[in-house]
Design a protein around this motif. Sequence first.
Motif, mmCIF file in Angstrom:
data_model
loop_
_atom_site.group_PDB
_atom_site.id
_atom_site.type_symbol
_atom_site.label_atom_id
_atom_site.label_comp_id
_atom_site.label_asym_id
_atom_site.label_seq_id
_atom_site.Cartn_x
_atom_site.Cartn_y
_atom_site.Cartn_z
ATOM 1 N N ASN A 282 0.889 -1.242 0.162
ATOM 2 C CA ASN A 282 0.066 -0.013 0.202
ATOM 3 C C ASN A 282 0.817 1.313 -0.080
ATOM 4 O O ASN A 282 2.184 1.070 0.125
ATOM 5 C CB ASN A 282 -0.993 0.025 1.156
ATOM 6 N N ALA A 283 0.290 2.185 -0.187
ATOM 7 C CA ALA A 283 0.885 3.537 -0.086
ATOM 8 C C ALA A 283 1.991 3.771 1.088
ATOM 9 O O ALA A 283 2.846 4.435 1.099
ATOM 10 C CB ALA A 283 0.159 4.781 -0.373
ATOM 11 N N ALA A 284 1.269 3.430 2.144
ATOM 12 C CA ALA A 284 1.940 3.739 3.503
ATOM 13 C C ALA A 284 3.597 3.038 3.534
ATOM 14 O O ALA A 284 4.274 3.671 4.230
ATOM 15 C CB ALA A 284 0.951 3.093 4.697
ATOM 16 N N LEU A 290 10.487 5.895 2.279
ATOM 17 C CA LEU A 290 11.031 6.868 1.844
ATOM 18 C C LEU A 290 11.259 8.354 2.612
ATOM 19 O O LEU A 290 11.711 9.261 2.267
ATOM 20 C CB LEU A 290 10.264 7.576 0.444
ATOM 21 N N ASN A 291 10.537 8.022 3.619
ATOM 22 C CA ASN A 291 10.816 9.068 4.791
ATOM 23 C C ASN A 291 9.813 10.211 4.453
ATOM 24 O O ASN A 291 10.000 11.236 4.862
ATOM 25 C CB ASN A 291 11.950 9.454 5.270
ATOM 26 N N TRP A 292 8.815 10.038 3.553
ATOM 27 C CA TRP A 292 7.903 11.261 3.400
ATOM 28 C C TRP A 292 7.214 11.457 4.707
ATOM 29 O O TRP A 292 6.712 12.855 4.531
ATOM 30 C CB TRP A 292 7.061 10.869 2.118
ATOM 31 N N ASP A 293 6.423 10.708 5.277
ATOM 32 C CA ASP A 293 5.761 11.145 6.475
ATOM 33 C C ASP A 293 6.281 11.966 7.424
ATOM 34 O O ASP A 293 5.546 12.699 8.089
ATOM 35 C CB ASP A 293 5.339 9.876 7.044
ATOM 36 N N ILE A 294 7.877 11.886 7.668
ATOM 37 C CA ILE A 294 8.425 12.902 8.610
ATOM 38 C C ILE A 294 8.890 14.034 7.964
ATOM 39 O O ILE A 294 9.804 14.736 8.508
ATOM 40 C CB ILE A 294 9.347 12.003 9.583
#
Length: 366
Positions: A282-284, A290-294
Amino acid sequence: MSEQDLFYLLALLRVEGVGDIMAKKLLSNFGTPEEIFKAKTNHIAAIDGVGSVLLKNLKDKTVFEKANRELEFINKNNIKVSFFKDEKYPERLKHCIDCPVLIFSAGNIHFNNKKIISIVGTRQITSYGIEFCKKLIEDLAPLDPIIVSGFAYGVDIVAHQLAIENGLQTIGVLAHGLNQIYPKAHKKYMAKMEENGGFITEFWSSANPDKENFVRRNRIVAGMSEATIVIESADRGGSLITANLANDYNRDVFAVPGRVTDKYSQGCNQLIKMQKANVITNAADLVYMLNWDIENKPKSVQKQLFVDLESEEQKIYDFLLKNGKELLDIIALQCEFPIYKISGILLNMELKGVIRPLPGKLFEAI
């Protein structure tokens, strides 16, 4: 780049035996493409890799006629040209040793977005692949990534269409010149593509979509992207070539797992089994790796006291303190260390507790 420089650079690239790597080597020694043609034979001969055949080919005057024709095509059709040292050239791609010296583009492309991912796969995409691609792009849309693919049948065109539907910029990397489109059935998508991104290619208007061009095209797809995602693939195919190239460029690779009995999951399952790709369900998974969430969260930096650092380590530490987290190849480039050496230095620094690795081949100072 001035039109005169572009003319001589086009001529240089038409010289038989001058590929991207040799062209960069000649430019590094002589500064401008015009100076290469003006240089004395003995000066050119002194460059490593230049032999008698290439010296003879550099005297071929027909390359100027070919360059002039291509320049006329570029000007007449408002083609944008990016030199590999330009700021507008795709940032990650310029770090690849075999990146094209010139890229030709059409449309409304902006490379300043750091979130660039390529989505590739089989031309015979199944309903499973379509549904996965749809959910993936819908969930990633709030992060506004650029979606790159090859504008081919199957996974490619599905990814482009879904990007457009979700208001994302999408880029088709072509295996031919900008005077045509392949496959012809996709001509109906061109206007929407150019409104929401566009097309790029390294090939001149004289180039046809020959088989070998698709393999060359794949290195651009892999090199310009932060990560490559293989949606579906048989046990052979161009998407697996792209995945291997992405690994060679030290990029993240993801593959969608499937049943072992499914023909178009065999390539993905093989990539995962050989540890050439991360599993993506999934996208998560992508966002985390890729460390996009932080990415936009404030980072508390605590300076390390009483830690002895070697001069090379101190240079890297100071760079990371100033710039925040960075990719391994960016650290190597900016700190002027070869890739083979930087990995060992970073490991020592990690053991000393002054840096930490993050998902997506990123590092940050502690």
